[in-house]
Write a protein that holds these residues in place. Structure first.
Motif: not given
Ligand code: PLP
Length: 413
Positions: A26, A28, A361, A383-385, A389, A393-394
């Motif tokens: 996460m 990204n 992250v 956290a970047s998706f 994803n 995973e979340v």
């Protein structure tokens, strides 16, 4: 419907374990993972086509040139640039922004004029303008933010004025996730005779971005944030603007005629591409564009909105334990970037604990130091998706954050 498992199977690294756990990637917004197709394109190029472009009459050179220029056509189509000559290869978004600052702005920004930015700009869309305005005795103005990190346009008519040379705005903030009203700001800039630049580093990989529809004069973005390799980025600019600009770097490839006294410049796009370019990575970026288009950018956008909405709801559990979310709550005003603070845990400690659970992250100021400071913290966790994803995973992320918070509060895991 988008088949996420099928997409995940294309990414070898997503099958990895980290510290004994399946990798949950996460980070990204920093850089995305690469599908097998992109990795294979690099191998294929070096195994079968490697040659320098634009200068050879031999088969390999001509084939490499065709592949390299085809990639430019794909990128141009991807952002609806129309003419491929308006897409300039650079190393990354930072270099694209510097190209505009050094080539266009040093010729066109005058003493007493101003450049309008937002407080959420990445350092790459801030520091070049600080240098430029210092040199030119010009000013930087900032469009203010409201409490949620959304632009407050109530006073915009006095911020963008007749002395504004350029409005340069990030489309999606890497630090807050905020998506800015780019089209509206572009129209406002043009109404005052200013040029408009979009920092598309975080938007181009995640949504349909159409430079013709926005009508922007410039747009910068990076290949590595959209499943492509590192080391390749793009600057889009309107053709008449590019034609009026001096080269940024000079030397081989970018010239038409050279004598011992002087030189004249090649046509677009080569005028801005001095030296042997990053051939393999440009070609592989073209393959990344094919990959994204096969999924469909509208589908990616829709999927990520749903995932982000899910994550924001889940994040309430963290807020109940004292966590703080930065950036807008309204899913229509943001993308898949969740920046937050947890009480009593430094983000670096949180990042380290999450890493022990296999969760990647980013922690820090995210190259937006003044913004993060204005939030009253030294750093945030982010956290970047991306489209690979999943909601599962979340869940792992949220449970990981809660576990880390319990550990720091109670000393037990
Ligand atoms: C919004 C934004 N602009 C610009 C950049 C700079 O991109 P690069 O490091 O690829 O030059 C980034 C990178 O994180 C970014 O998020």
């Amino acid at each position: 419907m988008l088949d996420v498992q099928k997409i995940r199977n294309d990414f070898p690294i997503l099958g990895r374990e980290v510290n004994g756990h399946p990798l949950v990637y996460m980070d990204n917004a920093a850089t995305t993972q690469k599908p097998r197709q992109v990795i294979q394109a690099l191998v294929d190029y070096y195994e079968n086509f490697n040659a320098n472009v634009h200068r050879g009459v031999h088969t390999l050179s001509m084939e490499a040139t065709d592949m390299y220029e085809d990639a430019r056509k794909k990128v141009a189509k991807f952002i609806n640039a129309g003419d491929p000559d308006t897409v300039i290869w650079t190393r990354n978004a930072s270099e694209s922004l510097n190209l505009v600052a050094y080539s266009w702005a040093r010729e066109n920004v005058e003493s007493g004029e101003n450049i309008v930015l937002t407080p959420m700009e990445h350092h790459s869309n801030l520091v070049p303008w600080q240098e430029l305005t210092r040199e030119k005795n010009a000013a930087i103005r900032y469009i203010p933010l409201d409490n949620e990190g959304v632009l407050d346009l109530s006073d915009i008519d006095s911020i963008i004025d007749d002395r504004t040379a350029l409005v340069s705005v990030v489309h999606m903030s890497n630090a807050l996730g905020t998506v800015n009203p780019i089209k509206k700001l572009c129209d406002l800039a043009h109404a005052r005779g200013a040029k408009f630049l979009v920092d598309g580093a975080q938007s181009v990989p995640h949504m349909v971005v159409d430079v013709k529809e926005i009508d922007c004069d410039f747009m910068a973005f990076s290949g590595h944030k959209m499943m492509g390799p590192t080391g390749i980025g793009c600057l889009y600019a309107k053709k008449d603007v590019l034609e009026g600009m001096k080269p940024f770097l000079t030397g081989g490839e970018m010239v038409l005629e050279v004598s011992y006294e002087k030189a004249s410049w090649a046509d677009l796009p080569m005028k801005f591409e001095a030296g042997t370019p990053n051939i393999a990575d440009a070609i592989a970026l073209g393959v990344a564009v094919d990959y994204l288009e096969d999924i469909g950018m509208a589908n990616i956008d829709e999927y990520e909105r749903d995932l982000t909405g899910y994550a924001l709801n889940k994040f309430i559990d963290v807020e109940e334990e004292g966590g703080k979310l930065f950036g807008p709550r309204n899913p229509d005003q943001r993308g898949g970037i969740i920046s937050f603070d947890t009480p009593d845990i430094h983000p670096h400690d949180l990042g380290t604990l999450l890493d022990q659970m296999g969760i990647a992250v980013r922690t820090g100021h995210h190259c937006a130091m003044p913004l993060v400071r204005s939030l009253g913290v030294a750093a945030t966790s982010r956290a970047s998706f991306y489209v690979y994803n999943t909601k599962k995973e979340v869940d792992v992320l949220i449970e990981g954050i809660l576990e880390a918070m319990r550990y720091f509060r109670d000393g037990v895991r």
